[in-house]
Design a protein around this motif. Structure first.
Motif, PDB file in Angstrom:
ATOM      1  N   ARG A   1       0.860  -1.179   0.000  1.00 39.41           N
ATOM      2  CA  ARG A   1       0.000   0.000   0.000  1.00 39.41           C
ATOM      3  C   ARG A   1       0.900   1.235   0.000  1.00 39.41           C
ATOM      4  O   ARG A   1       2.034   1.179   0.469  1.00 39.41           O
ATOM      5  CB  ARG A   1      -0.915   0.024   1.232  1.00 39.41           C
ATOM      6  N   LEU A   2       0.380   2.339  -0.505  1.00 36.34           N
ATOM      7  CA  LEU A   2       1.140   3.592  -0.541  1.00 36.34           C
ATOM      8  C   LEU A   2       0.453   4.615   0.352  1.00 36.34           C
ATOM      9  O   LEU A   2      -0.747   4.865   0.208  1.00 36.34           O
ATOM     10  CB  LEU A   2       1.236   4.121  -1.971  1.00 36.34           C
ATOM     11  N   ALA A   3       1.201   5.199   1.276  1.00 39.52           N
ATOM     12  CA  ALA A   3       0.681   6.265   2.138  1.00 39.52           C
ATOM     13  C   ALA A   3       1.454   7.542   1.841  1.00 39.52           C
ATOM     14  O   ALA A   3       2.675   7.597   2.020  1.00 39.52           O
ATOM     15  CB  ALA A   3       0.834   5.885   3.612  1.00 39.52           C
ATOM     16  N   ILE A   4       0.752   8.560   1.363  1.00 45.09           N
ATOM     17  CA  ILE A   4       1.393   9.841   1.059  1.00 45.09           C
ATOM     18  C   ILE A   4       1.137  10.784   2.226  1.00 45.09           C
ATOM     19  O   ILE A   4       0.014  11.217   2.458  1.00 45.09           O
ATOM     20  CB  ILE A   4       0.847  10.438  -0.257  1.00 45.09           C
ATOM     21  N   ASN A   5       2.171  11.080   2.961  1.00 41.86           N
ATOM     22  CA  ASN A   5       2.069  11.833   4.203  1.00 41.86           C
ATOM     23  C   ASN A   5       2.421  13.304   3.958  1.00 41.86           C
ATOM     24  O   ASN A   5       3.207  13.638   3.076  1.00 41.86           O
ATOM     25  CB  ASN A   5       3.025  11.227   5.238  1.00 41.86           C
ATOM     26  N   GLY A   6       1.822  14.193   4.727  1.00 43.54           N
ATOM     27  CA  GLY A   6       2.206  15.596   4.686  1.00 43.54           C
ATOM     28  C   GLY A   6       1.798  16.323   3.422  1.00 43.54           C
ATOM     29  O   GLY A   6       2.514  17.222   2.956  1.00 43.54           O
ATOM     30  N   VAL A   7       0.656  15.963   2.833  1.00 46.96           N
ATOM     31  CA  VAL A   7       0.181  16.669   1.637  1.00 46.96           C
ATOM     32  C   VAL A   7      -0.323  18.055   2.050  1.00 46.96           C
ATOM     33  O   VAL A   7      -1.200  18.168   2.909  1.00 46.96           O
ATOM     34  CB  VAL A   7      -0.935  15.869   0.936  1.00 46.96           C
ATOM     35  N   PHE A   8       0.235  19.081   1.447  1.00 45.09           N
ATOM     36  CA  PHE A   8      -0.079  20.460   1.844  1.00 45.09           C
ATOM     37  C   PHE A   8      -1.150  21.057   0.938  1.00 45.09           C
ATOM     38  O   PHE A   8      -1.082  20.954  -0.288  1.00 45.09           O
ATOM     39  CB  PHE A   8       1.193  21.321   1.768  1.00 45.09           C
ATOM     40  N   HIS A   9      -2.159  21.665   1.563  1.00 40.00           N
ATOM     41  CA  HIS A   9      -3.201  22.388   0.823  1.00 40.00           C
ATOM     42  C   HIS A   9      -3.241  23.831   1.329  1.00 40.00           C
ATOM     43  O   HIS A   9      -3.405  24.062   2.534  1.00 40.00           O
ATOM     44  CB  HIS A   9      -4.567  21.733   1.028  1.00 40.00           C
ATOM     45  N   ALA A  10      -3.091  24.771   0.437  1.00 42.97           N
ATOM     46  CA  ALA A  10      -3.126  26.189   0.815  1.00 42.97           C
ATOM     47  C   ALA A  10      -4.540  26.572   1.231  1.00 42.97           C
ATOM     48  O   ALA A  10      -5.498  26.371   0.475  1.00 42.97           O
ATOM     49  CB  ALA A  10      -2.672  27.040  -0.362  1.00 42.97           C
ATOM     50  N   SER A  11      -4.677  27.100   2.427  1.00 42.08           N
ATOM     51  CA  SER A  11      -6.009  27.528   2.884  1.00 42.08           C
ATOM     52  C   SER A  11      -6.435  28.817   2.186  1.00 42.08           C
ATOM     53  O   SER A  11      -7.624  29.105   2.077  1.00 42.08           O
ATOM     54  CB  SER A  11      -5.999  27.729   4.404  1.00 42.08           C
ATOM     55  N   GLU A  12      -5.435  29.562   1.713  1.00 42.63           N
ATOM     56  CA  GLU A  12      -5.719  30.801   0.967  1.00 42.63           C
ATOM     57  C   GLU A  12      -4.933  30.779  -0.335  1.00 42.63           C
ATOM     58  O   GLU A  12      -3.702  30.901  -0.336  1.00 42.63           O
ATOM     59  CB  GLU A  12      -5.321  32.021   1.801  1.00 42.63           C
ATOM     60  N   ARG A  13      -5.608  30.626  -1.456  1.00 39.48           N
ATOM     61  CA  ARG A  13      -4.913  30.583  -2.739  1.00 39.48           C
ATOM     62  C   ARG A  13      -4.280  31.935  -3.088  1.00 39.48           C
ATOM     63  O   ARG A  13      -3.432  32.023  -3.973  1.00 39.48           O
ATOM     64  CB  ARG A  13      -5.882  30.177  -3.849  1.00 39.48           C
ATOM     65  N   SER A  14      -4.678  32.955  -2.363  1.00 37.02           N
ATOM     66  CA  SER A  14      -4.075  34.273  -2.617  1.00 37.02           C
ATOM     67  C   SER A  14      -2.678  34.381  -2.005  1.00 37.02           C
ATOM     68  O   SER A  14      -1.942  35.317  -2.317  1.00 37.02           O
ATOM     69  CB  SER A  14      -4.975  35.374  -2.045  1.00 37.02           C
ATOM     70  N   ASP A  15      -2.322  33.437  -1.137  1.00 36.65           N
ATOM     71  CA  ASP A  15      -1.000  33.421  -0.519  1.00 36.65           C
ATOM     72  C   ASP A  15      -0.027  32.776  -1.511  1.00 36.65           C
ATOM     73  O   ASP A  15      -0.073  31.568  -1.732  1.00 36.65           O
ATOM     74  CB  ASP A  15      -1.041  32.632   0.788  1.00 36.65           C
ATOM     75  N   ALA A  16       0.838  33.588  -2.099  1.00 37.72           N
ATOM     76  CA  ALA A  16       1.721  33.103  -3.161  1.00 37.72           C
ATOM     77  C   ALA A  16       2.660  31.997  -2.686  1.00 37.72           C
ATOM     78  O   ALA A  16       2.911  31.019  -3.408  1.00 37.72           O
ATOM     79  CB  ALA A  16       2.528  34.271  -3.732  1.00 37.72           C
TER      80      ALA A  16
END
Length: 272
Positions: free
Chosen positions: A237-252
């Motif tokens: 199985r593959l576990a991808i840890n620490g996937v980052f999602h920007a809470s504000e797309r305006s933050d470059a």
């Protein structure tokens, strides 16, 4: 028994008895293996969490002293933890081999074998000997055994030892090496065979490849996947840890970090 709290995590829906977490250093193997072990214990299972990493930080995470014997984890009924310490394992292995030589062995023979058992090879083999015992029926006190492994290079070598050791036994009928006298090794052959069978049995063993959305970590996971398949460990199985999602797309900056991770995932090798 299913685990409803984590029902989105496939390898915990119908978990095998053995769960191996492996991957590049720093990807979160210890965090994920510990979380999985606690989830299984919370579901009423008897769980042993095992570290094969000499530099393990499980003691810091769980607030307990790691030993070469199972230690119950306070506040987590059903969960115990142990650390396979290479030096302790090597000394225990040396004593067992010397005992197998019998009372009739000469002082010279014992001295020769002690010298043969003093190197790094013996330490590695001794660690596997401890490891293999956990894959046998002698560990039946636990419903699940979760392995928090060392970085992939060490883990691949550890998992390749059963075949290498069996090959040595089949190709040599006398003499000794850093494994010890051949006559003593033959006594352990059934354990090695049982370890090989358990590792390759998809109903008993699952390997969880842990990575992060990072090109280097993903490449190493892909390489490890192929190596493990060649060793007969196909239930992965593959576990991808620490996937980052920007809470504000305006933050470059945040957007750039998210995009970089997504690019690595988009370019994931076909083997994964």
């Amino acid at each position: 028994m299913d685990i409803p709290v984590l029902d989105l995590i496939g390898f915990l829906q119908h978990p095998t008895r053995h769960l191996f977490f492996t991957g590049k250093g720093g990807v979160g193997k210890t965090s994920l293996s510990t979380a999985a072990a606690i989830a299984l214990a919370d579901a009423g299972k008897r769980v042993l969490l095992v570290s094969t990493d000499a530099a393990s930080n499980l003691d810091e995470m769980l607030g307990i002293e790691l030993r070469n014997t199972p230690v119950p984890v306070p506040g987590a009924p059903g969960l115990s933890v142990l650390n396979i310490d290479p030096d302790t394992a090597a000394e225990s292995y040396r004593q067992r081999v010397l005992q197998q030589m019998g009372a009739g062995a000469s002082a010279e023979a014992l001295s020769t074998v002690r010298e043969q058992l003093s190197g790094a090879c013996t330490t590695e083999i001794a660690s596997f000997d401890e490891f293999s015992s956990l894959l046998s029926d002698s560990a039946e006190a636990y419903d699940h055994i979760v392995f928090d492994t060392a970085p992939t290079g060490h883990t691949l070598r550890l998992l390749s030892l059963p075949k290498a050791w069996t090959g040595f036994l089949n190709g040599n009928d006398r003499g000794a090496s850093c494994l010890g006298p051949h006559s003593g090794l033959k006594m352990q052959e059934q354990r090695f065979k049982a370890a090989l069978d358990a590792l390759g049995d998809a109903t008993k063993t699952t390997v969880v490849l842990v990575t992060r959305p990072d090109k280097g970590a993903i490449a190493e996971a892909a390489h490890t996947s192929v190596e493990l398949q060649q060793l007969g460990l196909h239930n992965q199985r593959l576990a991808i840890n620490g996937v980052f999602h920007a809470s504000e797309r305006s933050d470059a900056v945040a957007r750039a970090i998210e995009d970089l991770g997504q690019q690595a995932l988009d370019a994931m090798p076909a083997v994964l």
